[in-house]
Design an enzyme around this catalytic site. Structure first.
Site, PDB file in Angstrom:
ATOM      1  N   GLY A  12      40.612  19.828   2.655  1.00 33.68           N
ATOM      2  CA  GLY A  12      40.917  19.230   3.950  1.00 33.68           C
ATOM      3  C   GLY A  12      40.872  20.178   5.128  1.00 33.68           C
ATOM      4  N   ASN A  14      38.307  20.536   7.081  1.00 29.36           N
ATOM      5  CA  ASN A  14      37.683  19.768   8.173  1.00 29.36           C
ATOM      6  C   ASN A  14      38.687  18.795   8.792  1.00 29.36           C
ATOM      7  OD1 ASN A  14      34.679  20.266   8.659  1.00 29.36           O
ATOM      8  ND2 ASN A  14      34.827  20.301   6.430  1.00 29.36           N
ATOM      9  N   ARG A  66      34.955   0.110 -11.638  1.00 28.79           N
ATOM     10  CA  ARG A  66      34.583   0.746 -10.361  1.00 28.79           C
ATOM     11  C   ARG A  66      34.711  -0.260  -9.200  1.00 28.79           C
ATOM     12  NH1 ARG A  66      34.458   6.105  -9.175  1.00 28.79           N
ATOM     13  NH2 ARG A  66      33.146   6.461  -7.385  1.00 28.79           N
ATOM     14  N   HIS A 110      28.020  17.020   6.450  1.00 35.28           N
ATOM     15  CA  HIS A 110      27.336  17.538   5.261  1.00 35.28           C
ATOM     16  C   HIS A 110      27.031  19.022   5.483  1.00 35.28           C
ATOM     17  CE1 HIS A 110      24.958  17.455   1.624  1.00 35.28           C
ATOM     18  NE2 HIS A 110      24.078  18.200   2.266  1.00 35.28           N
ATOM     19  N   ASP A 148      23.131   2.919   4.200  1.00 36.78           N
ATOM     20  CA  ASP A 148      23.170   2.678   2.758  1.00 36.78           C
ATOM     21  C   ASP A 148      22.354   3.688   1.956  1.00 36.78           C
ATOM     22  OD1 ASP A 148      20.867   1.658   3.700  1.00 36.78           O
ATOM     23  OD2 ASP A 148      21.295  -0.434   3.166  1.00 36.78           O
ATOM     24  N   ASP A 151      22.977  10.433   2.559  1.00 39.05           N
ATOM     25  CA  ASP A 151      22.746  11.449   3.604  1.00 39.05           C
ATOM     26  C   ASP A 151      21.523  11.109   4.458  1.00 39.05           C
ATOM     27  OD1 ASP A 151      24.913  12.944   2.630  1.00 39.05           O
ATOM     28  OD2 ASP A 151      23.661  14.075   1.256  1.00 39.05           O
ATOM     29  N   GLN A 179      31.530  28.599  11.162  1.00 43.44           N
ATOM     30  CA  GLN A 179      30.569  28.673  12.278  1.00 43.44           C
ATOM     31  C   GLN A 179      29.975  27.316  12.643  1.00 43.44           C
ATOM     32  OE1 GLN A 179      27.604  31.716  11.687  1.00 43.44           O
ATOM     33  NE2 GLN A 179      29.128  33.293  11.311  1.00 43.44           N
ATOM     34  N   GLU A 181      30.844  23.634  10.652  1.00 41.39           N
ATOM     35  CA  GLU A 181      31.550  22.374  10.391  1.00 41.39           C
ATOM     36  C   GLU A 181      32.773  22.145  11.287  1.00 41.39           C
ATOM     37  OE1 GLU A 181      32.050  21.193   6.260  1.00 41.39           O
ATOM     38  OE2 GLU A 181      30.783  22.843   5.667  1.00 41.39           O
TER      39      GLU A 181
HETATM   40  C1  GRF Z   1      32.872  20.678   3.341  1.00 34.86           C
HETATM   41  O1  GRF Z   1      31.966  21.734   3.185  1.00 34.86           O
HETATM   42  C2  GRF Z   1      32.148  19.403   3.638  1.00 34.86           C
HETATM   43  O2  GRF Z   1      31.040  19.567   4.445  1.00 34.86           O
HETATM   44  C3  GRF Z   1      31.716  19.012   2.261  1.00 34.86           C
HETATM   45  O3  GRF Z   1      32.814  19.314   1.429  1.00 34.86           O
HETATM   46  C4  GRF Z   1      33.573  20.364   2.015  1.00 34.86           C
HETATM   47  C5  GRF Z   1      34.963  19.870   2.197  1.00 34.86           C
HETATM   48  O4  GRF Z   1      35.830  20.869   2.645  1.00 34.86           O
HETATM   49  N1  GRF Z   1      31.212  17.674   2.212  1.00 34.86           N
HETATM   50  P1  GRF Z   1      37.258  20.532   3.217  1.00 34.86           P
HETATM   51  O5  GRF Z   1      37.925  19.581   2.240  1.00 34.86           O
HETATM   52  O6  GRF Z   1      37.111  19.932   4.574  1.00 34.86           O
HETATM   53  O7  GRF Z   1      37.977  21.858   3.255  1.00 34.86           O
END
Ligand code: GRF
Length: 222
Positions: A12, A14, A66, A110, A148, A151, A179, A181
């Site tokens: 987490g 991000n 599922r 991503h 759908d 990526d 740098q 995300e």
């Molecule tokens: C990040 O690199 C994101 O881009 C990828 O998984 C990672 C998650 O990291 N899809 P965090 O949970 O936000 O630390």
């Protein structure tokens, strides 16, 4: 205020970057109304709780089929009535019913420069392992709308990051986060929430001015 739900699976960081940006005013017009994880032990859930954001775990393990998991996930989203759904390290393929219901309102981060190193099997650390295996000199991160495909949605923003001699997947992952995300995602959310993003013919245009009432113009044009 744009009701925003963040979906997470792991650390987490991000999510934390988004929370920080909301709290210090770099993201405006956004209310974080919930964090959903498929993983009960995700540190991201703790981060949400520490900031007073309702946190929920909806785990496939709690369901025999599922399909039931997908329904529970959609049900939780409906309860939270989001205007924007942010996938921030969410390792679950978004069910088609969710994509349909929230078309143009779901964005994903991503950790590569799409269309390189993306699609089936490219998630988390694996992306960086493949980047190093291939020997590319530049990688980066991408924020895109979710459709759908895997990526494949319209690209909102990208940032390049150098690959350096001696990088391990972990070192490279950290550099891409620091740098790219943690900068790109808050900025994209702020642009979305303030109506500065428009999509035409599958291409995203980001402007300095408000184009229209936030999610409406996106919804129509994705
Ligand atoms: C990040 O690199 C994101 O881009 C990828 O998984 C990672 C998650 O990291 N899809 P965090 O949970 O936000 O630390």
């Amino acid at each position: 205020m744009l009701r925003t739900v963040v979906c997470v699976s792991g650390g987490g960081t991000n999510l934390q970057a988004v929370i920080n940006a909301v709290e210090d005013g770099r993201i405006t017009n956004v209310q974080l109304v919930g964090v959903i994880s498929n993983n009960r032990s995700a540190k991201a859930l703790e981060r949400a709780q520490n900031h007073g954001i309702p946190a929920f775990c909806i785990s496939p393990r709690d369901f025999t089929e599922r399909e039931q998991f997908h329904e529970a996930f959609l049900e939780k989203l409906r309860e939270l009535t989001p205007d924007l759904i942010v996938l921030a390290g969410f390792l679950v393929a978004i069910p088609p019913a969710v994509v349909r219901e929230y078309e143009g309102k779901i964005i994903n981060i991503h950790p590569s420069l799409i269309p390189s190193f993306c699609g089936v099997g490219y998630y988390g650390l694996k992306v960086h392992e493949k980047v190093l295996e291939r020997g590319v000199k530049v990688t980066g991160a991408t924020v895109h709308f979710v459709n759908d495909g895997m990526d494949e949605g319209p690209i909102i923003a990208q940032k390049a990051v150098d690959v350096e001699e001696g990088d391990t997947p972990e070192v490279l992952q950290r550099r891409v986060m620091e740098q790219a995300e943690w900068i790109l995602l808050p900025k994209a959310i702020d642009d979305f929430a303030n109506g500065r993003i428009a999509v035409e013919n599958n291409r995203v245009k980001t402007t300095d001015v408000t184009l229209c009432e936030p999610s409406l113009c996106i919804r129509k044009s994705v």
